[in-house]
Design a protein around this motif. Structure first.
Motif, PDB file in Angstrom:
ATOM      1  N   PHE A 137       0.874  -1.174   0.000  1.00  0.00           N
ATOM      2  CA  PHE A 137       0.000   0.000   0.000  1.00  0.00           C
ATOM      3  C   PHE A 137       0.915   1.229   0.000  1.00  0.00           C
ATOM      4  N   ILE A 138       1.157   1.755  -1.175  1.00  0.00           N
ATOM      5  CA  ILE A 138       2.162   2.802  -1.359  1.00  0.00           C
ATOM      6  C   ILE A 138       1.725   4.109  -0.691  1.00  0.00           C
ATOM      7  N   ASP A 139       2.614   4.654   0.162  1.00  0.00           N
ATOM      8  CA  ASP A 139       2.321   5.918   0.827  1.00  0.00           C
ATOM      9  C   ASP A 139       3.123   7.050   0.177  1.00  0.00           C
ATOM     10  N   GLN A 140       2.990   8.265   0.737  1.00  0.00           N
ATOM     11  CA  GLN A 140       3.646   9.426   0.136  1.00  0.00           C
ATOM     12  C   GLN A 140       5.168   9.315   0.173  1.00  0.00           C
ATOM     13  N   LYS A 141       5.690   8.712   1.228  1.00  0.00           N
ATOM     14  CA  LYS A 141       7.142   8.546   1.305  1.00  0.00           C
ATOM     15  C   LYS A 141       7.619   7.598   0.208  1.00  0.00           C
ATOM     16  N   ASP A 142       6.859   6.533  -0.018  1.00  0.00           N
ATOM     17  CA  ASP A 142       7.188   5.603  -1.106  1.00  0.00           C
ATOM     18  C   ASP A 142       7.159   6.310  -2.452  1.00  0.00           C
ATOM     19  N   ILE A 143       6.143   7.131  -2.652  1.00  0.00           N
ATOM     20  CA  ILE A 143       5.986   7.837  -3.931  1.00  0.00           C
ATOM     21  C   ILE A 143       7.216   8.670  -4.238  1.00  0.00           C
ATOM     22  N   GLN A 144       7.722   9.392  -3.234  1.00  0.00           N
ATOM     23  CA  GLN A 144       8.901  10.226  -3.453  1.00  0.00           C
ATOM     24  C   GLN A 144      10.131   9.376  -3.743  1.00  0.00           C
ATOM     25  N   ARG A 145      10.284   8.261  -3.016  1.00  0.00           N
ATOM     26  CA  ARG A 145      11.438   7.389  -3.217  1.00  0.00           C
ATOM     27  C   ARG A 145      11.383   6.722  -4.595  1.00  0.00           C
ATOM     28  N   ILE A 146      10.187   6.318  -5.017  1.00  0.00           N
ATOM     29  CA  ILE A 146      10.033   5.706  -6.340  1.00  0.00           C
ATOM     30  C   ILE A 146      10.338   6.723  -7.425  1.00  0.00           C
ATOM     31  N   LYS A 147       9.842   7.934  -7.234  1.00  0.00           N
ATOM     32  CA  LYS A 147      10.085   8.993  -8.224  1.00  0.00           C
ATOM     33  C   LYS A 147      11.579   9.279  -8.335  1.00  0.00           C
ATOM     34  N   ASN A 148      12.260   9.342  -7.202  1.00  0.00           N
ATOM     35  CA  ASN A 148      13.711   9.567  -7.217  1.00  0.00           C
ATOM     36  C   ASN A 148      14.423   8.469  -7.995  1.00  0.00           C
ATOM     37  N   SER A 149      13.995   7.238  -7.769  1.00  0.00           N
ATOM     38  CA  SER A 149      14.612   6.103  -8.455  1.00  0.00           C
ATOM     39  C   SER A 149      14.365   6.168  -9.960  1.00  0.00           C
ATOM     40  N   LEU A 150      13.132   6.490 -10.346  1.00  0.00           N
ATOM     41  CA  LEU A 150      12.794   6.581 -11.770  1.00  0.00           C
ATOM     42  C   LEU A 150      13.523   7.732 -12.457  1.00  0.00           C
ATOM     43  N   GLN A 151      13.853   8.758 -11.683  1.00  0.00           N
ATOM     44  CA  GLN A 151      14.583   9.899 -12.234  1.00  0.00           C
ATOM     45  C   GLN A 151      16.085   9.680 -12.198  1.00  0.00           C
ATOM     46  N   GLY A 152      16.483   8.524 -11.664  1.00  0.00           N
ATOM     47  CA  GLY A 152      17.914   8.220 -11.617  1.00  0.00           C
ATOM     48  C   GLY A 152      18.637   8.868 -10.472  1.00  0.00           C
ATOM     49  N   GLN A 153      17.899   9.373  -9.467  1.00  0.00           N
ATOM     50  CA  GLN A 153      18.538  10.001  -8.332  1.00  0.00           C
ATOM     51  C   GLN A 153      18.963   8.946  -7.332  1.00  0.00           C
ATOM     52  N   SER A 154      20.077   9.194  -6.668  1.00  0.00           N
ATOM     53  CA  SER A 154      20.637   8.228  -5.736  1.00  0.00           C
ATOM     54  C   SER A 154      19.833   8.159  -4.449  1.00  0.00           C
ATOM     55  N   GLU A 155      19.789   6.961  -3.885  1.00  0.00           N
ATOM     56  CA  GLU A 155      19.209   6.796  -2.560  1.00  0.00           C
ATOM     57  C   GLU A 155      20.170   7.361  -1.517  1.00  0.00           C
ATOM     58  N   ALA A 156      19.668   7.519  -0.289  1.00  0.00           N
ATOM     59  CA  ALA A 156      20.482   8.100   0.781  1.00  0.00           C
ATOM     60  C   ALA A 156      21.796   7.343   0.964  1.00  0.00           C
ATOM     61  N   GLY A 157      21.724   6.020   1.010  1.00  0.00           N
ATOM     62  CA  GLY A 157      22.928   5.230   1.206  1.00  0.00           C
ATOM     63  C   GLY A 157      23.948   5.446   0.108  1.00  0.00           C
ATOM     64  N   GLU A 158      23.456   5.620  -1.124  1.00  0.00           N
ATOM     65  CA  GLU A 158      24.339   5.858  -2.258  1.00  0.00           C
ATOM     66  C   GLU A 158      25.029   7.209  -2.130  1.00  0.00           C
ATOM     67  N   LEU A 159      24.288   8.220  -1.684  1.00  0.00           N
ATOM     68  CA  LEU A 159      24.863   9.558  -1.534  1.00  0.00           C
ATOM     69  C   LEU A 159      25.822   9.628  -0.352  1.00  0.00           C
ATOM     70  N   LEU A 160      25.481   8.940   0.719  1.00  0.00           N
ATOM     71  CA  LEU A 160      26.305   9.019   1.920  1.00  0.00           C
ATOM     72  C   LEU A 160      27.692   8.412   1.727  1.00  0.00           C
ATOM     73  N   LYS A 161      27.882   7.655   0.645  1.00  0.00           N
ATOM     74  CA  LYS A 161      29.211   7.082   0.400  1.00  0.00           C
ATOM     75  C   LYS A 161      30.239   8.183   0.136  1.00  0.00           C
ATOM     76  N   TYR A 162      29.756   9.364  -0.272  1.00  0.00           N
ATOM     77  CA  TYR A 162      30.672  10.482  -0.511  1.00  0.00           C
ATOM     78  C   TYR A 162      31.137  11.128   0.798  1.00  0.00           C
ATOM     79  N   PHE A 163      30.386  10.889   1.882  1.00  0.00           N
ATOM     80  CA  PHE A 163      30.669  11.551   3.157  1.00  0.00           C
ATOM     81  C   PHE A 163      31.196  10.518   4.155  1.00  0.00           C
ATOM     82  N   LYS A 164      32.391  10.014   3.912  1.00  0.00           N
ATOM     83  CA  LYS A 164      32.950   8.943   4.733  1.00  0.00           C
ATOM     84  C   LYS A 164      33.444   9.482   6.080  1.00  0.00           C
ATOM     85  N   GLU A 165      33.417   8.595   7.078  1.00  0.00           N
ATOM     86  CA  GLU A 165      33.770   9.022   8.437  1.00  0.00           C
ATOM     87  C   GLU A 165      35.216   9.491   8.529  1.00  0.00           C
TER      88      GLU A 165
END
Length: 302
Positions: A137-165
């Motif tokens: 049952f897709i909610d608004q948070k899912d909708i935004q995450r799906i849209k990001n994926s369809l637009q080729g935008q990186s997920e949080a984990g993918e982006l956070l790889k640039y900000f290493k400890e």
């Protein structure tokens, strides 16, 4: 006249904060114009250029390339219609082909044929690692995450790889802009290789125009791409310092891999979102630790 100048300054600060990449391109373009035409653009004219670059970048980002989508679902086949209806209703223009299957059918499909794979569960050995988990049952948070994926935008984990400890400096004591950049460049040189002297390249960029973008944030970076890989050095000053004509306390040294325009755009967009959340910025500055930083960053880009 004074009120007009204040309005213009506010507009320029707004452009810097909301469109940092476009503003950076405008600053570099202004430098080129100065070299070629011997004419120094005013800050208003640089801001005007930034607006046009922002529109151009926005059009490029929003260009729709329909994706071939696979959904792996653990519901009964008769219930597939519900999730299919939601996808076609919300993302019709972004999807060229949509298939819904169950986990047992996965071996019958070539998963490499699909641009995006979504799954209502991930605890199955045949589900690929790149699958993005969504609710049936897709909610608004899912909708935004799906849209990001369809637009080729990186997920949080993918982006956070640039900000290493190891590239997070935490609280540092520095008295001026050059000292901050020097300390951050020393860390960058430990974890990366550069075709030219990183510090000198960053200073040349600062001479073209300020990299302070408001909200106590500055984004120093080389005047052109000289890095072997993309990394970001993060530092928090124990107290704000003057960075050109603004104040800065949370500093990101952005080193983008040579020829990688995508990383450049993604990082500027990511930090731009972060800048817009004053509460997150203050939380990171006050606490000064890596966990607080990644928690707040992930919350905004996830």
């Amino acid at each position: 006249l004074e009120s007009q100048m204040q309005l213009q300054n506010t507009m320029i600060q707004d452009i810097q904060a909301n469109y940092p990449l476009a503003y950076d391109v405008a600053v570099i373009a202004a430098s080129y114009i100065s070299e070629q035409k011997h004419y120094q653009l005013s800050s208003d004219e640089v801001g005007y250029l930034a607006v046009h670059f922002s529109l151009s970048l926005s059009k490029k980002e929003n260009k729709i390339n329909p994706k071939k989508v696979l959904i792996i679902c653990n519901a009964r086949r008769g219930d597939y219609l519900m999730i299919q209806h939601t996808f076609l209703k919300e993302f019709n223009e972004m999807i060229s082909d949509l298939e819904i299957i169950n986990a047992l059918e996965i071996p019958q499909y070539n998963l490499d044929d699909y641009d995006c794979i979504f799954a209502t569960f991930l605890n199955h050995p045949l589900i690929p690692k790149r699958a993005l988990r969504i609710n049936f049952f897709i909610d608004q948070k899912d909708i935004q995450r799906i849209k990001n994926s369809l637009q080729g935008q990186s997920e949080a984990g993918e982006l956070l790889k640039y900000f290493k400890e190891e590239c997070f400096m935490g609280m540092i004591d520095a008295k001026n802009q050059k000292e901050v950049i020097q300390l951050m460049c020393e860390v960058a040189n430990k974890y990366n290789e550069f075709e030219e002297d990183l510090f000198q390249s960053c200073i040349r960029r600062e001479e073209l125009g300020s990299t302070a973008y408001g909200q106590l944030i500055a984004l120093p970076h080389p005047d052109h791409l000289i890095s072997q890989k993309t990394i970001v050095i993060t530092a928090i000053l124990d107290k704000p310092i003057v960075w050109s004509k603004q104040k800065a306390q949370l500093i990101f040294l952005i080193c983008v891999e040579k020829g990688n325009q995508k990383d450049l755009r993604v990082l500027f967009e990511c930090i731009s979102k972060f800048m817009m959340d004053q509460q997150s910025v203050q939380d990171v500055i006050c606490r000064g630790d890596y966990q607080t930083f990644t928690k707040n960053l992930g919350k905004l880009i996830g």
